[in-house]
Design a protein around this motif. Structure first.
Motif, short mmCIF file in Angstrom:
data_model
loop_
_atom_site.label_atom_id
_atom_site.label_comp_id
_atom_site.label_asym_id
_atom_site.label_seq_id
_atom_site.Cartn_x
_atom_site.Cartn_y
_atom_site.Cartn_z
N UNK A 104 0.81 -1.22 0.00
CA UNK A 104 0.00 0.00 0.00
C UNK A 104 0.84 1.26 0.00
N UNK A 105 2.05 1.18 0.60
CA UNK A 105 2.82 2.41 0.81
C UNK A 105 4.17 2.48 0.09
N UNK A 106 4.67 1.35 -0.42
CA UNK A 106 5.99 1.36 -1.06
C UNK A 106 5.97 0.81 -2.49
N UNK A 107 4.80 0.59 -3.02
CA UNK A 107 4.71 0.08 -4.39
C UNK A 107 5.17 1.13 -5.39
N UNK A 108 5.71 0.65 -6.50
CA UNK A 108 6.20 1.50 -7.59
C UNK A 108 5.50 1.05 -8.87
N UNK A 109 5.24 1.99 -9.75
CA UNK A 109 4.66 1.66 -11.05
C UNK A 109 5.75 1.13 -11.97
N UNK A 110 6.33 -0.02 -11.57
CA UNK A 110 7.49 -0.54 -12.28
C UNK A 110 7.16 -1.06 -13.68
#
Length: 225
Positions: A104-110
């Motif tokens: 929820x808080x550290x995801x990246x649009x990788x």
């Protein structure tokens, strides 16, 4: 900018194909490479099975490259990507809560990038990540553990554009009787150093996943740098 990359495999791959591969690798579907010839030879062999280190030149000019070791990211960004793609053992409510918090808080649009650069989660390194979300080791210990065994970085081609930029140069054979032993020794060394040193070396002020969640730490928190 042109970069020399290697891919370890049981076969020679002259033309990497976009859209093929295992979707449950560290960073999802993609073509996984290293900038180390020796590492590619280790990756390419199996027990009693020779392999190849395929060599490529990669034209990186203008590509959108996600470098997970850049200053604006921390190890939790890497872990969030891993949690989205790899199958973690979630044996407790804490681990499940930790997974949900990190996603929820550290995801990246990788997925929007052409190429990703980051740590490679071999079996031993994957177990270090699991220990962290289970609350067994601290944030500092997880960071230190990722350097054990000196795996280096992996370079992952994600987009069709990146696949159009890679050019096959040649290949070198990797003998199983030499490189499989090196691969096993690297993993064994990392695990031994981890259990002998890192896993049991708690320090005053160490931050654990429970504190990160309780205090609602975000990516810009200086304690995570």
């Amino acid at each position: 900018m042109t970069k020399r990359l290697y891919h370890g495999s049981s076969k020679i791959i002259e033309k990497p194909l976009y859209g093929y591969g295992k979707p449950y690798n560290d960073y999802g579907l993609g073509f996984y490479c290293t900038d180390s010839l020796e590492m590619a030879k280790e990756w390419g062999v199996g027990m009693n099975q020779n392999g190849y280190a395929n060599c490529y030149e990669m034209d990186c000019e203008g590509l959108r490259i996600l470098d997970l070791n850049a200053p604006e990211y921390c190890i939790l960004h890497w872990l969030a990507v891993l949690l989205e793609n790899r199958e973690f053992d979630i044996p407790s409510g804490l681990a499940l809560e930790a997974k949900e918090y990190l996603l929820a808080n550290f995801s990246i649009d990788y997925k929007s990038y052409d190429m990703i650069v980051g740590y490679r989660a071999d079996d031993s390194y994957f177990s270090f990540a699991q220990d962290f979300i289970n609350g067994t080791i601290s944030y500092r210990q997880l960071n230190n553990a990722m350097h054990l065994g000196k795996l280096g970085l992996q370079f992952v081609l994600k987009s069709r554009t990146s696949f159009d930029r890679i050019r096959f140069i040649g290949s070198e054979i990797a003998e199983s009787n030499k490189w499989y032993a090196k691969k096993m020794l690297r993993d064994k060394t990392a695990r031994r150093e981890y259990f002998d040193v890192e896993r049991n070396r708690r320090q005053r002020g160490d931050i654990y996943i429970t504190q990160i969640m309780d205090e609602e730490m975000m990516p810009n928190d200086l304690r995570l740098r």
